[in-house]
Design an enzyme around this catalytic site. Sequence first.
Site, short mmCIF file in Angstrom:
data_model
loop_
_atom_site.label_atom_id
_atom_site.label_comp_id
_atom_site.label_asym_id
_atom_site.label_seq_id
_atom_site.Cartn_x
_atom_site.Cartn_y
_atom_site.Cartn_z
CD GLN A 174 -2.24 1.25 2.70
OE1 GLN A 174 -2.34 1.86 3.51
NE2 GLN A 174 -3.70 1.10 2.49
N GLY A 175 0.78 2.18 -1.04
CA GLY A 175 1.33 3.03 -1.01
C GLY A 175 0.66 4.86 -1.29
CB SER B 177 2.10 7.13 5.05
OG SER B 177 1.59 6.43 5.68
CD GLU C 5 -6.27 -0.22 7.37
OE1 GLU C 5 -5.06 -1.05 8.18
OE2 GLU C 5 -6.57 0.75 6.79
CD GLU D 157 -3.22 10.30 19.34
OE1 GLU D 157 -2.37 9.75 18.26
OE2 GLU D 157 -2.10 10.22 20.89
#
Lengths: 394, 372
Positions: free
Chosen positions: A131-132, A134, A249, A374
């Site tokens: 997965q690309g 971040s 997810e 957060e």
Amino acid sequence: MMELQFGAEVEDFRDEVRTWLAEHLVGEFAEHRGVGGPTDGEAWEVRLAWDRELSAGGWLGLGWPREYGGRGLGLLEEIVFEYEYARSGAPYRATGNALDLLGPMLIAMGSEEQKQRFIPRILAVEELWGQGFSEPGAGSDLASVRTRAELDGDEWVLNGQKVWTTFGMQADWLYVLCRTDPDSTRHKGLSMLLVPTDQPGVEIRPIRSLAGQDEFTEVFFTDARTRADLVVGDVGQGWRTAMGTLGIERGATLLPAQLAYEREMDALLELARERGALTDPMHRRSLLDAWMSVRIMRTTNLRTVAELLQGRTPGAQATTAKLYASTNHQRMGHLAMQIEGAAGQIVADGYGLDVRQRSLLISLAETIYGGASEVQRNIIGEKVLGLPRDPKPL
Amino acid sequence: MDFSFSEEQEELRKVVRSFLAAHSAETDVRRISEGAEGYDRQVWRRMAGELGLQGLAVPEEYGGAGFGYPELGVVFEEMGRALLCAPYFSSVALAAEVLLRSGDELAAKDLLPGICAGTTVATLALTEESGLWTEDGVSLSAARTGDGWTLSGVKTYVPDGHLADLLLVVARGQNGVSLFAVDATAPGLTRTRLPTLDQTREQARLEFEGTPARLIGSSGTAWPVIERALATAGILLAAEQVGSAASTLATAVEYAKARVQYGRPIGSFQGIKHLCADLLTELESARSAAYGGLWALQSGDEQEIRVAAALAQVYCSETFTRVAAGSIQVHGAIGFTWEHPAHLYFKRAKSTEVLLGSPAHHRELLAAALGL
């Protein structure tokens, strides 16, 4: 212990799952019970072989359409399978990312050609995916993605950097969120591209995690190329495509994880008994609290599963479950090491971690990946409680 | 186990919620809790007559409606939301449950129909000066007199003890702990209302001096019955706590949307938003603990019930207290006033936290159930 009753109509299916697992989860596979996790590459080769064993048995893509090699089964069967799978302790599936995220994304938003080209190879464990999403400047704030792609004839040309790609060293393909409109900002002008890794313009380097493992990678695109039609969803609509997968997810991963935590908890009580920690009032209290948290995770997940099976939108607990589970699993890891005591200071040669050291260190990622705590709190506050949004970015 | 509420159960929730909106609004709660009576007799009769709430989970042969514990849990949750001031917990979760568990068919047939009909208010008198919810804590003495029994000693912290028509008293005789029924008008019984920190729930001190009593079940075998009834009561109290916590959190969240400081609604600041998110996370987890208990009761699995009851009491007690305190914090200074309802919930949280024994006591019950 109370279990979800699945009803007579799936009993045959449940038997089929149990029988197959009993016959195939043997030898080397059985020796790796409970091994691996979403960001844990332990025993990679064995687990990959196990995924192929599952594939040969027809146990991957249970809910995926038949025309692409799936089984076309319903949510009920998927849940029964996951439940039995987790109960058996079978290794965490090495290709979990493609099975849980990319596959459903392609099925929901991919073109017919993309589905035919990629899905059978995911199910056959022939092509591995990373997965690309971040980037160094885009973590929790994913919308600030800067990796660029420009059309050059019938190909996209990519430049930029991705980071925290799990199992990137093994990936044949990446699904990459990048900016295809150079004048755009934030959520607009992004596209989801499928990019082969076997080309000079793609360089993948391992990042050693604090657990001493190399699951994470950083990916550099220098005039990397991919075909113009390998966009999932519409050009410029990459944010929508990406958000679809993140929703998947959050829903998919909690049931197996919670059963793994129950096994960890049993082992922790066993250790506590051996070490006499049960008679220490402080340890005793902490152990009981840890036990309660795992039981609560179980009931919370069963509530969500029951609502899904009834075709209802799950309640607030489906959104709070990740924050609760990750926080409490970490707490359990700290407790385990306190009870292990002095011996927990020592590792084997080559930074070899014991099961408790490993679990605690890896658990530190659980409050970061899949939406940091957060971010989870913002989602709970804004989407569930309806509180006003944070101030706009400067 | 289906781990969710059915449409019929959700329908019951709506009916109870709208009844309580009409009869247990904040003004009603304040009027009743600050008054001398402790509850509204007319509302109590309508709860029984119109809705059948007192006998909801009592089998039909004893005058009830024969529904299950999930239904009863829904009712307790709604009563918690509305902070209903009434001897419902004492009559239904304690007294009726003890009678049902006692195995004394005759007593159940005699006494339960009145509770179900709303004509008898009942309670369980277990705790004494020690405040212990254990067998050891029972010292009030029972003596055989001719073909009957008399009781002598003191019970205190008895929920609704001065309001009840029927007192189920746990006492110690020569061969151990037994359960007795005492009529509120019996001679030698002195009842004193205790002023409570949580004014929405009444308590009393009861003095017995040779008070005549009726033995329920067989002599010396009551403790397992009490223990089992307390498990049910603990789960129902947990449902009530969840309802109360949800209500006070909702009030805090609405306030955080409306209250403006530094030119913004305070709920847009992460300091407030994340506090609310954490409280909701705790609340949803408490909901799992309480609902898990209701489903365990429905399953009839005794080991599961012991575990689930202890867990529900620890977790829901502590969560309600945290949520109620958090709600005052979100409200700021206005939440510290007598006029604002936040303190009503906080005080209910503190009283229910120890009503059936402290969280430490329930942790030990959990440890015992798990064999630790």
